[in-house]
Design a protein around this motif. Structure first.
Motif, PDB file in Angstrom:
ATOM      1  N   ALA A  69      15.473  16.046  40.127  1.00 52.75           N
ATOM      2  CA  ALA A  69      16.634  16.898  40.409  1.00 52.75           C
ATOM      3  C   ALA A  69      16.355  17.843  41.564  1.00 52.75           C
ATOM      4  O   ALA A  69      17.279  18.306  42.237  1.00 52.75           O
ATOM      5  CB  ALA A  69      17.010  17.708  39.162  1.00 52.75           C
TER       6      ALA A  69
ATOM      7  N   GLU B 159      27.853  20.805  50.797  1.00 54.73           N
ATOM      8  CA  GLU B 159      27.333  21.086  49.448  1.00 54.73           C
ATOM      9  C   GLU B 159      26.361  22.277  49.485  1.00 54.73           C
ATOM     10  O   GLU B 159      26.384  23.139  48.600  1.00 54.73           O
ATOM     11  CB  GLU B 159      26.630  19.839  48.904  1.00 54.73           C
ATOM     12  CG  GLU B 159      26.061  20.042  47.527  1.00 54.73           C
ATOM     13  CD  GLU B 159      25.475  18.758  46.935  1.00 54.73           C
ATOM     14  OE1 GLU B 159      26.059  17.668  47.144  1.00 54.73           O
ATOM     15  OE2 GLU B 159      24.434  18.858  46.276  1.00 54.73           O
TER      16      GLU B 159
ATOM     17  N   ARG C 154      19.619  28.354  42.823  1.00 56.88           N
ATOM     18  CA  ARG C 154      20.650  29.381  43.069  1.00 56.88           C
ATOM     19  C   ARG C 154      19.970  30.743  43.046  1.00 56.88           C
ATOM     20  O   ARG C 154      20.312  31.626  42.247  1.00 56.88           O
ATOM     21  CB  ARG C 154      21.797  29.334  42.031  1.00 56.88           C
ATOM     22  CG  ARG C 154      22.298  27.951  41.679  1.00 56.88           C
ATOM     23  CD  ARG C 154      22.917  27.172  42.823  1.00 56.88           C
ATOM     24  NE  ARG C 154      22.584  25.767  42.728  1.00 56.88           N
ATOM     25  CZ  ARG C 154      23.173  24.887  41.930  1.00 56.88           C
ATOM     26  NH1 ARG C 154      24.200  25.262  41.214  1.00 56.88           N
ATOM     27  NH2 ARG C 154      22.773  23.636  41.909  1.00 56.88           N
TER      28      ARG C 154
ATOM     29  N   LYS D 284      26.709  25.791  47.470  1.00 57.74           N
ATOM     30  CA  LYS D 284      25.662  26.339  46.602  1.00 57.74           C
ATOM     31  C   LYS D 284      25.249  27.746  47.042  1.00 57.74           C
ATOM     32  O   LYS D 284      24.873  28.572  46.215  1.00 57.74           O
ATOM     33  CB  LYS D 284      24.452  25.404  46.575  1.00 57.74           C
ATOM     34  CG  LYS D 284      24.723  24.148  45.734  1.00 57.74           C
ATOM     35  CD  LYS D 284      23.575  23.172  45.779  1.00 57.74           C
ATOM     36  CE  LYS D 284      23.777  22.029  44.801  1.00 57.74           C
ATOM     37  NZ  LYS D 284      22.869  20.906  45.032  1.00 57.74           N
TER      38      LYS D 284
ATOM     39  N   GLY E 118      20.595  16.582  46.724  1.00 54.49           N
ATOM     40  CA  GLY E 118      19.963  15.296  46.420  1.00 54.49           C
ATOM     41  C   GLY E 118      20.466  14.231  47.391  1.00 54.49           C
ATOM     42  O   GLY E 118      21.663  14.001  47.496  1.00 54.49           O
TER      43      GLY E 118
ATOM     44  N   GLU F 163      22.616   9.352  41.395  1.00 55.34           N
ATOM     45  CA  GLU F 163      21.518  10.300  41.606  1.00 55.34           C
ATOM     46  C   GLU F 163      21.190  11.056  40.318  1.00 55.34           C
ATOM     47  O   GLU F 163      20.038  11.421  40.078  1.00 55.34           O
ATOM     48  CB  GLU F 163      21.793  11.265  42.772  1.00 55.34           C
ATOM     49  CG  GLU F 163      22.881  12.273  42.558  1.00 55.34           C
ATOM     50  CD  GLU F 163      22.922  13.362  43.642  1.00 55.34           C
ATOM     51  OE1 GLU F 163      23.977  13.546  44.239  1.00 55.34           O
ATOM     52  OE2 GLU F 163      21.889  14.016  43.878  1.00 55.34           O
TER      53      GLU F 163
ATOM     54  N   GLY G  62      24.015  15.913  40.900  1.00 53.51           N
ATOM     55  CA  GLY G  62      25.376  15.601  41.322  1.00 53.51           C
ATOM     56  C   GLY G  62      26.143  16.908  41.409  1.00 53.51           C
ATOM     57  O   GLY G  62      26.078  17.720  40.490  1.00 53.51           O
ATOM     58  N   THR G  63      26.816  17.113  42.527  1.00 48.13           N
ATOM     59  CA  THR G  63      27.507  18.392  42.737  1.00 48.13           C
ATOM     60  C   THR G  63      28.867  18.157  43.363  1.00 48.13           C
ATOM     61  O   THR G  63      29.008  17.312  44.250  1.00 48.13           O
ATOM     62  CB  THR G  63      26.678  19.292  43.690  1.00 48.13           C
ATOM     63  OG1 THR G  63      25.368  19.433  43.144  1.00 48.13           O
ATOM     64  CG2 THR G  63      27.305  20.668  43.867  1.00 48.13           C
TER      65      THR G  63
ATOM     66  N   TYR H 256      11.292  28.864  45.242  1.00 46.93           N
ATOM     67  CA  TYR H 256      12.536  28.092  45.060  1.00 46.93           C
ATOM     68  C   TYR H 256      12.162  26.680  44.587  1.00 46.93           C
ATOM     69  O   TYR H 256      11.234  26.062  45.126  1.00 46.93           O
ATOM     70  CB  TYR H 256      13.315  28.046  46.383  1.00 46.93           C
ATOM     71  CG  TYR H 256      14.350  26.942  46.463  1.00 46.93           C
ATOM     72  CD1 TYR H 256      15.461  26.940  45.630  1.00 46.93           C
ATOM     73  CD2 TYR H 256      14.197  25.890  47.374  1.00 46.93           C
ATOM     74  CE1 TYR H 256      16.391  25.914  45.688  1.00 46.93           C
ATOM     75  CE2 TYR H 256      15.128  24.864  47.451  1.00 46.93           C
ATOM     76  CZ  TYR H 256      16.215  24.884  46.591  1.00 46.93           C
ATOM     77  OH  TYR H 256      17.136  23.861  46.649  1.00 46.93           O
TER      78      TYR H 256
ATOM     79  N   GLU I 113      19.782  25.228  35.427  1.00 52.28           N
ATOM     80  CA  GLU I 113      18.937  24.094  35.033  1.00 52.28           C
ATOM     81  C   GLU I 113      17.725  24.487  34.195  1.00 52.28           C
ATOM     82  O   GLU I 113      16.862  25.246  34.636  1.00 52.28           O
ATOM     83  CB  GLU I 113      18.462  23.375  36.308  1.00 52.28           C
ATOM     84  CG  GLU I 113      17.738  22.080  36.013  1.00 52.28           C
ATOM     85  CD  GLU I 113      17.637  21.191  37.243  1.00 52.28           C
ATOM     86  OE1 GLU I 113      18.493  21.281  38.150  1.00 52.28           O
ATOM     87  OE2 GLU I 113      16.687  20.407  37.300  1.00 52.28           O
TER      88      GLU I 113
ATOM     89  N   MET J  69      18.937  26.641  49.175  1.00 51.00           N
ATOM     90  CA  MET J  69      19.788  25.635  48.529  1.00 51.00           C
ATOM     91  C   MET J  69      19.403  24.237  49.019  1.00 51.00           C
ATOM     92  O   MET J  69      19.009  24.046  50.158  1.00 51.00           O
ATOM     93  CB  MET J  69      21.287  25.878  48.733  1.00 51.00           C
ATOM     94  CG  MET J  69      21.700  26.368  50.075  1.00 51.00           C
ATOM     95  SD  MET J  69      21.615  28.163  50.105  1.00 51.00           S
ATOM     96  CE  MET J  69      21.307  28.408  51.845  1.00 51.00           C
ATOM     97  N   GLY J  70      19.530  23.284  48.094  1.00 55.14           N
ATOM     98  CA  GLY J  70      19.145  21.913  48.423  1.00 55.14           C
ATOM     99  C   GLY J  70      20.117  20.904  47.857  1.00 55.14           C
ATOM    100  O   GLY J  70      20.938  21.231  46.999  1.00 55.14           O
TER     101      GLY J  70
ATOM    102  N   LEU K  47      20.071  17.319  35.302  1.00 54.14           N
ATOM    103  CA  LEU K  47      21.217  17.955  35.950  1.00 54.14           C
ATOM    104  C   LEU K  47      21.203  17.579  37.421  1.00 54.14           C
ATOM    105  O   LEU K  47      20.238  17.863  38.121  1.00 54.14           O
ATOM    106  CB  LEU K  47      21.117  19.476  35.797  1.00 54.14           C
ATOM    107  CG  LEU K  47      22.317  20.272  36.257  1.00 54.14           C
ATOM    108  CD1 LEU K  47      23.333  20.373  35.124  1.00 54.14           C
ATOM    109  CD2 LEU K  47      21.909  21.680  36.680  1.00 54.14           C
TER     110      LEU K  47
END
Ligand SMILES: C=C(O[C@@H]1C=C(C(=O)O)C=C[C@H]1O)C(=O)O
Length: 352
Positions: free
Chosen positions: A262, A340, A311, A344, A327, A201, A182-183, A286, A165, A324-325, A180
């Motif tokens: 994001a 998710e 990441r 990640k 949305g 999102e 949505g995963t 992070y 990103e 890692m997070g 950026l």
């Protein structure tokens, strides 16, 4: 690449700050090797060098160009076999805690406290024979389309990452950025189909970025959303670019963008307050940002090229802290968000 990696190892042995990085789709690894151990701060974003900023905006550090030896080498990004270690799953308690946090976020959205919040967690893994050069090389080879880096400062610690990103690229008054979000996990085949939740999102992020930039830009253009792969996950991406007003400053634009929905949420202040109150750990760097500030070491032009710190991991003694997070919107399902976060976490686990 050995030469620059040796330089980094040397710098580390002397406990001196450095950064190594490779920009997306570039084959050049650049290193800034600071010649003293001072912790320099960014005051107004007119400084030149490599910036490393925390999520909460309280720590914005710089490896200054004029205090560093700068080196660049062309690297071979050819794929080779990468040995993957097995990791045990996080405990049931860790999963429960994260799912409870997500459920609390959904409840707050249902109560109209905000529309979106990005909730994250930190996972600790034990290191086995950690070697900076090996890990950095793996990152460069495995994630050629991301911004790969290793940042070290004796007063900050060591961080590595491979982020997909971009926060902002700015050259005089021309800028580029992206929305950026949505995963989904890469299944290795077939067309990538997005559900309403992910499309929505990501749209929040595009709308927010476009609206804040319209306040400081002469014109803002956007592409249609499209799918991009980052490691073993896919995201939805919209490219955004334009021309800034002649009186807008880099500091002002960064302040408007960071943290974007994001990595934080919408509206910004309410979602940020929820994160700081409920995540129960310090995100530290992070979801902060990092990159070239008023410098472009591979070319002669002066520009800024900043990325969101995703990441990524922090190396502390014989452990790595992975971050890692996800949305969260009204349509989130806690268990899916947990998966998710696991997906990640694989970006960093693959190189350890
Ligand atoms: C917060 C992270 O990633 C962000 C959140 C995403 C999402 O919620 O789908 C996707 C990409 C990033 O903007 C992370 O990787 O930790």
């Amino acid at each position: 690449m050995e030469v620059i990696l040796d330089k980094a190892q040397n710098q580390l042995q002397q406990n001196l700050p450095f950064v190594l990085y490779c920009k997306p789709n570039s084959d050049m690894v650049i290193g800034l090797f600071q010649q003293n151990d001072e912790l320099y701060k960014v005051h107004d974003f007119t400084e030149k060098g490599f910036v490393f900023a925390s999520f909460d905006g309280n720590q914005t550090y710089l490896i200054p160009e004029n205090q560093s030896e700068i080196a660049g080498v062309v690297c071979d990004k050819k794929k080779g076999d990468v040995f993957e270690r097995e990791f045990k799953d996080p405990s049931a308690a860790t999963k429960n805690n994260f799912e409870r946090l997500v459920a609390k976020g959904i409840q707050a959205i249902e109560k109209d406290e905000f529309k979106k919040v990005v909730l994250s967690r930190k996972e600790t893994v034990d290191l086995v024979d950690f070697d900076l050069a090996t890990v950095f090389e793996k990152l460069v080879r495995l994630y050629p389309a991301t911004f790969v880096y290793c940042f070290f400062h004796p007063k900050v610690g060591m961080w590595l990452g491979a982020t997909p990103e971009q926060l902002l690229k700015a050259n005089v008054n021309v800028f580029e950025t992206m929305a950026l979000a949505g995963t989904q996990k890469d299944s290795g085949s077939g067309e990538i189909i997005w559900e309403k939740k992910e499309k929505e999102e990501q749209q929040y992020v595009t709308d927010y970025i476009v609206s804040v930039l319209q306040g400081v830009a002469l014109e803002v253009s956007v592409t249609q959303p499209y799918s991009v792969k980052a490691g073993s996950v896919w995201h939805i991406k919209t490219d955004i670019w334009g021309v800034l007003n002649s009186n807008s400053s880099l500091q002002q634009v960064i302040h408007l963008l960071h943290p974007t929905p994001a990595v934080c949420g919408l509206p910004k202040e309410q979602s940020k307050a929820f994160i700081l109150e409920n995540e129960n750990y310090d995100r530290s760097f992070y979801t902060g940002f990092l990159g070239e500030l008023n410098s472009s070491f591979a070319t002669d032009s002066v520009s800024s090229n900043l990325f969101v710190n995703l990441r990524c991991m922090q190396i502390v003694a014989s452990q790595a802290y992975l971050y890692m997070g996800c949305g969260i919107t009204k349509d989130s399902v806690p268990e899916k968000e947990w998966s998710e976060s696991i997906n990640k976490s694989m970006t960093m686990k693959k190189v350890l």
